[in-house]
Design an enzyme around this catalytic site. Structure first.
Site, PDB file in Angstrom:
ATOM      1  N   GLU A 261       1.220  -1.550   0.213  1.00 18.49           N
ATOM      2  CA  GLU A 261       0.128  -0.446   0.020  1.00 18.49           C
ATOM      3  C   GLU A 261       0.767   1.163   0.052  1.00 18.49           C
ATOM      4  O   GLU A 261       1.632   1.461   1.012  1.00 18.49           O
ATOM      5  CB  GLU A 261      -0.704  -0.183   1.208  1.00 18.49           C
ATOM      6  CG  GLU A 261      -1.431  -1.308   1.068  1.00 18.49           C
ATOM      7  CD  GLU A 261      -2.632  -1.403  -0.269  1.00 18.49           C
ATOM      8  OE1 GLU A 261      -2.841  -0.285  -0.715  1.00 18.49           O
ATOM      9  OE2 GLU A 261      -2.813  -2.371  -0.697  1.00 18.49           O
TER      10      GLU A 261
ATOM     11  N   CYS B 194      -1.779   9.473   4.048  1.00 19.10           N
ATOM     12  CA  CYS B 194      -1.214   8.795   2.604  1.00 19.10           C
ATOM     13  C   CYS B 194      -2.973   9.163   2.250  1.00 19.10           C
ATOM     14  O   CYS B 194      -2.924   9.680   0.724  1.00 19.10           O
ATOM     15  CB  CYS B 194      -1.192   6.795   2.599  1.00 19.10           C
ATOM     16  SG  CYS B 194      -2.497   5.920   3.139  1.00 19.10           S
TER      17      CYS B 194
HETATM   18  P1  NAD Z   1       9.347   5.100   2.750  1.00 13.94           P
HETATM   19  O1  NAD Z   1       8.703   4.537   1.720  1.00 13.94           O
HETATM   20  O2  NAD Z   1      10.201   6.126   2.929  1.00 13.94           O
HETATM   21  O3  NAD Z   1       9.633   4.361   3.521  1.00 13.94           O
HETATM   22  C1  NAD Z   1       8.937   2.713   3.813  1.00 13.94           C
HETATM   23  C2  NAD Z   1       9.429   1.721   4.472  1.00 13.94           C
HETATM   24  O4  NAD Z   1      10.960   1.528   3.384  1.00 13.94           O
HETATM   25  C3  NAD Z   1      10.770   1.986   5.381  1.00 13.94           C
HETATM   26  O5  NAD Z   1      10.300   0.567   6.653  1.00 13.94           O
HETATM   27  C4  NAD Z   1      12.339   2.133   5.080  1.00 13.94           C
HETATM   28  O6  NAD Z   1      12.692   1.923   6.491  1.00 13.94           O
HETATM   29  C5  NAD Z   1      11.746   1.214   3.885  1.00 13.94           C
HETATM   30  N1  NAD Z   1      12.445   1.450   3.175  1.00 13.94           N
HETATM   31  C6  NAD Z   1      13.235   2.614   2.029  1.00 13.94           C
HETATM   32  N2  NAD Z   1      13.620   2.515   1.246  1.00 13.94           N
HETATM   33  C7  NAD Z   1      13.723   0.973   1.202  1.00 13.94           C
HETATM   34  C8  NAD Z   1      14.676   0.443   0.461  1.00 13.94           C
HETATM   35  N3  NAD Z   1      15.423   0.663  -0.733  1.00 13.94           N
HETATM   36  N4  NAD Z   1      14.587  -1.283   0.389  1.00 13.94           N
HETATM   37  C9  NAD Z   1      13.749  -1.786   1.643  1.00 13.94           C
HETATM   38  N5  NAD Z   1      12.847  -1.047   2.486  1.00 13.94           N
HETATM   39  C10 NAD Z   1      13.598   0.881   2.229  1.00 13.94           C
HETATM   40  O7  NAD Z   1       7.864   5.536   2.829  1.00 13.94           O
HETATM   41  P2  NAD Z   1       7.487   6.409   5.187  1.00 13.94           P
HETATM   42  O8  NAD Z   1       8.172   7.765   4.268  1.00 13.94           O
HETATM   43  O9  NAD Z   1       8.357   5.839   5.572  1.00 13.94           O
HETATM   44  O10 NAD Z   1       5.782   6.966   4.402  1.00 13.94           O
HETATM   45  C11 NAD Z   1       5.311   7.781   3.876  1.00 13.94           C
HETATM   46  C12 NAD Z   1       4.797   6.792   2.164  1.00 13.94           C
HETATM   47  O11 NAD Z   1       4.127   5.948   3.100  1.00 13.94           O
HETATM   48  C13 NAD Z   1       4.321   7.669   1.587  1.00 13.94           C
HETATM   49  O12 NAD Z   1       4.114   7.836   0.394  1.00 13.94           O
HETATM   50  C14 NAD Z   1       2.527   7.238   2.463  1.00 13.94           C
HETATM   51  O13 NAD Z   1       1.176   7.798   1.103  1.00 13.94           O
HETATM   52  C15 NAD Z   1       2.570   5.975   1.783  1.00 13.94           C
HETATM   53  N6  NAD Z   1       1.389   5.144   3.076  1.00 13.94           N
HETATM   54  C16 NAD Z   1       0.353   4.470   1.766  1.00 13.94           C
HETATM   55  C17 NAD Z   1      -0.402   4.277   3.333  1.00 13.94           C
HETATM   56  C18 NAD Z   1      -1.091   2.804   2.786  1.00 13.94           C
HETATM   57  O14 NAD Z   1      -1.886   2.392   3.060  1.00 13.94           O
HETATM   58  N7  NAD Z   1      -1.359   3.346   1.423  1.00 13.94           N
HETATM   59  C19 NAD Z   1      -0.108   4.586   4.114  1.00 13.94           C
HETATM   60  C20 NAD Z   1       0.591   5.070   5.286  1.00 13.94           C
HETATM   61  C21 NAD Z   1       2.087   5.428   3.965  1.00 13.94           C
END
Ligand code: NAD
Length: 541
Positions: free
Chosen positions: A293, A327
């Site tokens: 998501e 999000c």
């Molecule tokens: P992010 O993508 O920066 O990080 C999410 C997770 O991915 C973290 O644990 C991070 O450490 C990990 N990550 C980052 N780079 C990675 C890599 N190269 N390999 C593996 N893991 C990696 O997101 P964020 O800033 O924590 O959250 C915000 C984002 O999440 C926004 O885009 C938001 O829209 C989305 N979000 C979506 C929903 C939904 O239900 N659609 C809900 C909450 C947040």
């Protein structure tokens, strides 16, 4: 389950407490906040039920006071991740065979621990780690998390009860096996409930998990692990590794036993993970399940028949609560020319009354954004809007990171419906508004549908049923959660299962049976009571 068809408690949504002055919950949460804020903790890795200190630490700083430290957390190296994988696989031997009612008991107990003795603690941790106001912490870390745990137990039993037809000579049954191997949960900073739910719902279905929380959510992730441990999750079922996401993911994906990714976070990261899983596909024992998501560019459309006060309130709550870091946050709005003067006046009046500061002061409606990277990115878009001939900032536009990462609630008015901030997810307290001519309602709906790559949430405000229906149809693929006369945020488990399509994710609806189905691999068992003893069919005579 060998000795009864057990019924679980009927899942109910946890009531949201008010935290109004004079209430017990207000006193409790402020007390917890003060005591946690003024002490330092050390968060270990959680592997095989043990607390492991790697010695390689990072500090934890509240976004609203970044020079203040609430402690440190230990980060994993490759060996820790490998240990997490091997202990998970070992734990699977007993966990996958544990009767479901025992697993259910653990997660129902976790829900009650959060509803009771851990409520103030998990809310205070979320206020400190992610700078949520008490209301935002309550609807997330307490209520949504409790709801996920309770409803998922009920959904699990509904899935198990779904059985094929049998005949008098053959009994058909399906058992809903967990995935073979181990699963991987990668969680975002912005919801404590999502952080807890992603590993928990896979474990509930009998899977073992390696969980990598966000660096910006470690403090509340620790409280989640305290709850899980007290609830009685056996060692090795949920293992937590903090640290370098690239190294952790590379190590996870180099195991042939990797069987599923449960991700919530940004679109770019999810697409990269999907690609990486694809390149390893020949060496996995099973086809891994991939659930993600991701981002959104969520919209509010007002029809000329809408109530302007309701539209303005939808914008303020939808765009600025939790600093727009949902999000589902409204980040683009389309208002008809005839309604705009009133919407604008209510909007500016509301924004002028918003207080920003520490979540400890309960009169603040907004606090800080999550970290410097996010602050700088949002500030860059605000600066660009200040200079652009396509855009005008009509509210906010100020920012200050001297103490915390504070950004004013900002409204950009644009004459270009494809202006950058109408299309790109900023993940901050900024909304961009485009004013359309009343007669162009149909064209505007097409514009809404075609402006962004995302399709997560969206809202139509209209008193005219025909116009509401027209939007519902025109925007059928533009949002996985669509709201009529409401803001596009605030989905409740069991009421509005959540998720979007297009670049917003696989739309497996967190908090629904549909999501749980991704974490099982059904086995069909046919038992024939009297087996044939002659291969010849009558037609051969
Ligand atoms: P992010 O993508 O920066 O990080 C999410 C997770 O991915 C973290 O644990 C991070 O450490 C990990 N990550 C980052 N780079 C990675 C890599 N190269 N390999 C593996 N893991 C990696 O997101 P964020 O800033 O924590 O959250 C915000 C984002 O999440 C926004 O885009 C938001 O829209 C989305 N979000 C979506 C929903 C939904 O239900 N659609 C809900 C909450 C947040």
């Amino acid at each position: 389950m060998g000795k009864g068809f057990f019924r679980v408690p009927v899942a109910k949504n946890e009531p949201v407490l008010s935290y109004a002055p004079g209430t017990k919950e207000r006193e409790n949460v402020l007390q917890a906040y003060k005591s946690m804020y003024n002490s330092k903790i050390e968060v270990p890795l959680y592997i095989n039920g043990e607390h492991i200190k790697s010695g390689d630490t990072q500090t934890m700083n509240p976004p609203h006071d970044h020079q203040h430290s609430v402690g440190t957390y230990h980060t994993a190296n490759k060996k820790h991740v490998e240990l997490a994988i091997s202990t998970a696989l070992e734990a699977r031997k007993t966990w996958a065979n544990l009767p479901w009612e025992q697993r259910a008991g653990i997660f129902l107990r976790a829900a009650e621990l959060i509803a009771g003795p851990y409520r103030a603690k998990i809310n205070a941790a979320t206020m400190i780690a992610q700078s949520k106001t008490v209301h935002q912490a309550e609807i997330d870390a307490a209520c949504e998390f409790i709801d996920f745990l309770r409803f998922n137990v009920q959904f699990m039993t509904e899935i198990y009860a779904d059985q094929p037809k049998s005949t008098s000579d053959a009994w058909n049954r399906i058992e809903y096996r967990p995935l073979e191997g181990f699963t991987y949960a990668v969680t975002p900073f912005n919801f404590t409930a999502i952080a807890g739910n992603l590993p928990a719902c896979m474990a509930l279905m009998g899977n073992v998990v390696v969980w990598k929380p966000s660096d910006s959510q470690v403090y509340s992730a620790k409280v989640i692990m305290d709850v899980f441990n007290e609830a009685g999750i056996p060692p090795g079922v949920i293992n937590v590794v903090f640290g370098d996401p690239v190294m952790i993911t590379d190590t996870i994906l180099s195991s042939p036993d990797f069987s599923g990714l449960h991700f919530t976070g940004s679109t770019f990261v999810f697409k990269e993970l999907w690609k990486q899983i694809g390149t390893h596909i020949h060496h996995f024992k099973t086809y891994p399940r991939i659930v993600g998501e991701t981002g959104g560019k969520d919209f509010i459309v007002a029809h000329q028949s809408a109530n302007p006060k309701q539209v303005a309130t939808g914008i303020v709550r939808g765009a600025f609560e939790f600093q727009g870091q949902k999000c589902s946050a409204a980040s683009r709005a389309y208002i008809p020319e005839s309604l705009w003067p009133k919407v604008k006046s209510y909007l500016l009046e509301d924004i002028a009354s918003i207080k920003i500061g520490s979540p400890e002061d309960l009169s603040n409606f907004m606090t800080a954004v999550i970290h410097e990277g996010s602050f700088d990115k949002i500030a860059k878009y605000i600066d660009a809007a200040k200079k652009s001939s396509d855009a005008e900032i009509i509210a906010g536009g100020g920012y200050d990171k001297s103490k915390g990462y504070f950004i004013e609630p900002t409204v950009i008015l644009t004459t270009n419906p494809k202006y950058e901030t109408m299309c790109t997810e900023l993940f901050g307290p900024v909304i961009t508004i485009y004013i359309y001519k009343d007669k162009d309602y149909a064209k505007t709906l097409t514009l809404v549908d075609e402006t962004s790559e995302y399709a997560l949430t969206g809202a139509i405000f209209s008193a005219d049923r025909y116009a509401a229906n027209q939007a519902t149809e025109a925007l059928v693929n533009a949002a996985g959660n669509f709201y009529i006369n409401d803001k596009p945020t605030g989905a409740v488990v069991g009421q509005q299962p959540f998720g979007g399509a297009r670049a917003s994710g696989t739309n497996d609806k967190a908090g629904s049976a549909q999501n749980l189905l991704r974490w099982i691999s059904p086995r069909m068992i046919k038992e024939t009571f009297v087996s044939p003893e002659d291969y010849r069919y009558p037609f051969l005579d």
